[in-house]
Design a protein around this motif. Sequence first.
Motif, PDB file in Angstrom:
ATOM      1  N   SER A  29       9.771 -50.761 -54.075  1.00 32.86           N
ATOM      2  CA  SER A  29      10.151 -51.831 -53.545  1.00 32.86           C
ATOM      3  C   SER A  29      10.925 -52.051 -53.260  1.00 32.86           C
ATOM      4  CB  SER A  29       8.695 -52.495 -53.879  1.00 32.86           C
ATOM      5  OG  SER A  29       7.070 -51.968 -53.385  1.00 32.86           O
ATOM      6  N   ALA A  30      11.621 -52.612 -54.671  1.00 39.20           N
ATOM      7  CA  ALA A  30      12.568 -53.777 -54.819  1.00 39.20           C
ATOM      8  C   ALA A  30      14.235 -52.718 -53.931  1.00 39.20           C
ATOM      9  CB  ALA A  30      12.933 -53.454 -55.860  1.00 39.20           C
ATOM     10  N   ARG A  31      14.299 -51.712 -54.029  1.00 37.82           N
ATOM     11  CA  ARG A  31      14.646 -51.250 -53.424  1.00 37.82           C
ATOM     12  C   ARG A  31      15.193 -51.296 -51.710  1.00 37.82           C
ATOM     13  NH1 ARG A  31      14.175 -44.971 -55.137  1.00 37.82           N
ATOM     14  NH2 ARG A  31      15.157 -45.818 -57.693  1.00 37.82           N
ATOM     15  N   GLU A  32      13.672 -51.450 -50.975  1.00 39.07           N
ATOM     16  CA  GLU A  32      13.405 -50.879 -49.936  1.00 39.07           C
ATOM     17  C   GLU A  32      13.510 -52.694 -49.176  1.00 39.07           C
ATOM     18  OE1 GLU A  32       8.930 -50.367 -48.721  1.00 39.07           O
ATOM     19  OE2 GLU A  32      10.026 -48.486 -48.860  1.00 39.07           O
ATOM     20  N   THR A  33      13.548 -54.458 -50.260  1.00 41.17           N
ATOM     21  CA  THR A  33      14.004 -54.808 -50.345  1.00 41.17           C
ATOM     22  C   THR A  33      15.273 -55.599 -49.717  1.00 41.17           C
ATOM     23  OG1 THR A  33      11.902 -55.907 -51.295  1.00 41.17           O
ATOM     24  CG2 THR A  33      13.553 -57.523 -50.780  1.00 41.17           C
ATOM     25  N   LEU A  34      16.261 -55.410 -51.043  1.00 37.67           N
ATOM     26  CA  LEU A  34      17.330 -54.843 -50.667  1.00 37.67           C
ATOM     27  C   LEU A  34      17.848 -54.324 -49.280  1.00 37.67           C
ATOM     28  CD1 LEU A  34      19.684 -56.518 -52.454  1.00 37.67           C
ATOM     29  CD2 LEU A  34      19.322 -54.430 -53.640  1.00 37.67           C
ATOM     30  N   ILE A  35      17.797 -53.208 -48.633  1.00 33.90           N
ATOM     31  CA  ILE A  35      17.813 -52.473 -48.045  1.00 33.90           C
ATOM     32  C   ILE A  35      17.593 -53.637 -46.322  1.00 33.90           C
ATOM     33  CG2 ILE A  35      17.455 -50.823 -46.072  1.00 33.90           C
ATOM     34  CD1 ILE A  35      16.915 -48.886 -49.042  1.00 33.90           C
ATOM     35  N   ARG A  36      17.133 -53.488 -46.861  1.00 30.65           N
ATOM     36  CA  ARG A  36      16.326 -54.906 -45.491  1.00 30.65           C
ATOM     37  C   ARG A  36      17.453 -56.171 -45.170  1.00 30.65           C
ATOM     38  NH1 ARG A  36      15.809 -54.536 -40.415  1.00 30.65           N
ATOM     39  NH2 ARG A  36      14.617 -57.074 -39.379  1.00 30.65           N
ATOM     40  N   LYS A  41      21.884 -58.532 -42.512  1.00 32.47           N
ATOM     41  CA  LYS A  41      23.113 -59.358 -42.757  1.00 32.47           C
ATOM     42  C   LYS A  41      24.078 -58.599 -41.804  1.00 32.47           C
ATOM     43  CE  LYS A  41      26.547 -60.229 -46.478  1.00 32.47           C
ATOM     44  NZ  LYS A  41      27.209 -59.279 -47.428  1.00 32.47           N
ATOM     45  N   ARG A  42      23.883 -57.950 -41.872  1.00 30.57           N
ATOM     46  CA  ARG A  42      24.950 -56.867 -41.232  1.00 30.57           C
ATOM     47  C   ARG A  42      24.728 -55.974 -40.090  1.00 30.57           C
ATOM     48  NH1 ARG A  42      29.568 -54.136 -43.597  1.00 30.57           N
ATOM     49  NH2 ARG A  42      29.455 -52.757 -42.342  1.00 30.57           N
ATOM     50  N   LYS A  43      23.064 -56.791 -39.146  1.00 31.81           N
ATOM     51  CA  LYS A  43      22.735 -55.951 -37.834  1.00 31.81           C
ATOM     52  C   LYS A  43      22.832 -54.939 -37.600  1.00 31.81           C
ATOM     53  CE  LYS A  43      23.274 -61.014 -36.155  1.00 31.81           C
ATOM     54  NZ  LYS A  43      23.963 -60.946 -36.965  1.00 31.81           N
ATOM     55  N   SER A  44      22.284 -53.743 -38.216  1.00 28.67           N
ATOM     56  CA  SER A  44      22.262 -52.147 -38.429  1.00 28.67           C
ATOM     57  C   SER A  44      21.655 -52.406 -38.668  1.00 28.67           C
ATOM     58  CB  SER A  44      23.695 -52.076 -39.026  1.00 28.67           C
ATOM     59  OG  SER A  44      23.853 -51.973 -41.121  1.00 28.67           O
TER      60      SER A  44
END
Length: 285
Positions: A29-36, A41-44
């Motif tokens: 969950s923490a990984r997915e939150t940071l990925i999102r 931020k980068r619109k990617s």
Amino acid sequence: MYSFIFELFWMIFILSMFIPFFKAYSQKSARETLIRQLEVKRKSRVITLIHRQESMSFFGLTFGRYITIEDSEEILRAIKLTPPDMPIDLILHTPGGLVLAAEQIARALVKHKGKVTVFVPHYAMSGGTMIALAADEIVMDPNAVLGPLDPQLGGYPAPSILSVLEKKNINEIDDQTLILADIAKKAMNQVMDFVTCLLKEKVGEEKAKQLAETLCSGKWTHDYPLTVDALKQMGIPVSENMPQEVYQLMDLYKQTEQRRPSVQYIPVPYRGGERGTSQESRKNS
């Protein structure tokens, strides 16, 4: 009394079985939150390909990971789910793996119309290097490395197998080695042709052929580190503008825990004045 102890033992045993699953879910969950957050931020579209030694179940069994067909299937699916004009950010941390899988990923990245950026926070060797070369932009930590692309056959570098033909009379070489040398030659030609195709749009066809020869011909050992400076000298464009979120994401892919950690430090950033303050405190004491 004995009944209570017995029940307590089984409660602890059952909890020890489920704690790793709860911990894995929390980390996911923490990984997915940071990925999102990085995507916004980068619109990617952010994709990670991170291979580390991992722990499975409460037994603590560990295994190493590398690029597999399953990895290529997942990344191709992620690319397919991405709009053609949307940028793709691939965070890459791998020792390499299957050439087929790496080529599939590289081809898919090249075909994507949006900008493709590969982030290498630590290392991307062998097949990881092949994937990095497919990107429109390679972003590396100043201390990160890529690696040579000489094919490996049966645990031996293809160029080293071919060198046997130059050093021994063909009548003194057994049939198995001759067959292996024939396969090695084909493998080298295939990889060099593919690397040339990856690089010719960036550096021109003639320079791409030279770089492919350098990377694939066995000039170095397979684990030789190609630093940022070395890559720039070779003519491969590399940026060092690594987003802080990439480092934060890597912190969520920690190495498997052991009884005594091999590396230990206080995990907070220090300011320049803090070192002087601590030294002064020691002097005064």
